[in-house]
Design an enzyme around this catalytic site. Structure first.
Site, short mmCIF file in Angstrom:
data_model
loop_
_atom_site.label_atom_id
_atom_site.label_comp_id
_atom_site.label_asym_id
_atom_site.label_seq_id
_atom_site.Cartn_x
_atom_site.Cartn_y
_atom_site.Cartn_z
N ASN A 175 -11.45 13.01 12.83
CA ASN A 175 -12.10 11.70 12.76
C ASN A 175 -13.51 11.88 12.21
O ASN A 175 -14.21 12.81 12.54
CB ASN A 175 -12.08 10.98 14.11
CG ASN A 175 -12.68 11.76 15.26
OD1 ASN A 175 -12.60 12.98 15.32
ND2 ASN A 175 -13.28 11.05 16.19
N ILE A 176 -13.88 10.96 11.32
CA ILE A 176 -15.19 10.97 10.68
C ILE A 176 -15.85 9.64 11.04
O ILE A 176 -15.43 8.58 10.58
CB ILE A 176 -15.07 11.09 9.13
CG1 ILE A 176 -14.15 12.25 8.73
CG2 ILE A 176 -16.45 11.19 8.51
CD1 ILE A 176 -14.61 13.62 9.17
N GLU A 177 -16.84 9.71 11.91
CA GLU A 177 -17.46 8.48 12.38
C GLU A 177 -18.68 8.14 11.53
O GLU A 177 -19.22 8.97 10.82
CB GLU A 177 -17.79 8.61 13.86
CG GLU A 177 -16.51 8.80 14.66
CD GLU A 177 -16.63 8.41 16.10
OE1 GLU A 177 -17.71 7.99 16.53
OE2 GLU A 177 -15.62 8.54 16.80
N CYS A 202 -10.32 7.45 11.38
CA CYS A 202 -9.69 8.27 12.42
C CYS A 202 -9.03 9.50 11.81
O CYS A 202 -8.77 9.57 10.61
CB CYS A 202 -8.64 7.45 13.16
SG CYS A 202 -9.30 5.99 13.98
N GLU A 207 -6.00 10.65 12.11
CA GLU A 207 -4.67 10.42 11.55
C GLU A 207 -4.77 9.87 10.13
O GLU A 207 -4.06 10.31 9.23
CB GLU A 207 -3.88 9.43 12.43
CG GLU A 207 -3.71 9.88 13.86
CD GLU A 207 -4.82 9.45 14.82
OE1 GLU A 207 -4.53 9.29 16.01
OE2 GLU A 207 -5.98 9.27 14.38
N CYS A 263 -4.70 4.76 17.38
CA CYS A 263 -5.12 3.36 17.48
C CYS A 263 -4.19 2.47 16.64
O CYS A 263 -3.35 2.96 15.88
CB CYS A 263 -6.57 3.20 17.01
SG CYS A 263 -6.78 3.32 15.22
N CYS A 309 -4.35 3.00 12.82
CA CYS A 309 -3.67 4.25 12.43
C CYS A 309 -2.16 4.09 12.49
O CYS A 309 -1.44 4.57 11.61
CB CYS A 309 -4.12 5.40 13.31
SG CYS A 309 -5.77 5.97 12.91
#
Length: 181
Positions: free
Chosen positions: A70-72, A81, A83, A114, A117
């Site tokens: 995940n890359i926020e 996310c 996935e 989520c 995803c």
């Protein structure tokens, strides 16, 4: 409880779990590094965005494993996310078919993808594709005499499918259905 015939081998299952754990642990280490090196975080002024580091690993039919984390982003809408990161990486390289997915976090229970995803996974994956939800403390040990919970297997992994996670879903095949003009 229904009986399910898995389409991935035990060896591929373990490869997927290990790949997801590897990228998930890297994300967890990143979170710890940010929290411990920021002077502002010690004063409570900066909260790292990455609350739950997630790792995902997709298995392609040829045995290739594609990993994602995940890359926020400060503008939460820009967050992607794990996935979806894995799917985007694969699709950008021309891989658009998958036979398994493993997802891991640093939480000691299985965490499900989520809603966004799930819908993106639906675009590329069969409804009966195995999805392995791996606890952060994998492998979990059972107490003597304790049986595993329904739907959970060795190590505390919850085994499910996309169809179970996203019932009555809308998919690419629905775009081809006839419509009234």
């Amino acid at each position: 409880m229904s009986v399910r015939a898995w389409t991935i081998s035990i060896e591929d299952r373990e490869r997927l779990i290990k790949a997801a754990l590897k990228v998930g642990l890297r994300q967890f280490a990143f979170l710890i590094t940010i929290a411990s090196t920021s002077a502002c975080s010690e004063e409570g002024l900066v909260q790292p965005l990455l609350q739950i580091p997630v790792g995902a690993a997709l298995l392609a039919p040829d045995g290739t494993i594609i990993k994602g984390a995940n890359i926020e982003n400060a503008s939460y809408g820009g967050t992607i996310c794990a996935e979806r990161t894995a799917i985007v990486k694969a699709a950008s390289e021309g891989i658009r078919s998958f036979v398994g997915l493993a997802v891991v976090t640093n939480v000691s229970s299985a965490i499900s993808p989520c809603g966004i995803c799930r819908q993106v996974i639906r675009e590329f994956c069969a409804l009966d594709m195995p999805i392995l939800l791996v606890p952060g403390d994998y492998p979990q040990e059972l107490e003597p005499g304790q049986g595993s919970k329904p739907g959970y297997t060795e190590g505390g992994v919850k085994e499910t499918t996309l169809g179970e996670l996203l019932p009555d879903s809308f998919g690419p095949e629905h775009l081809e259905l006839p419509r009234k003009s």
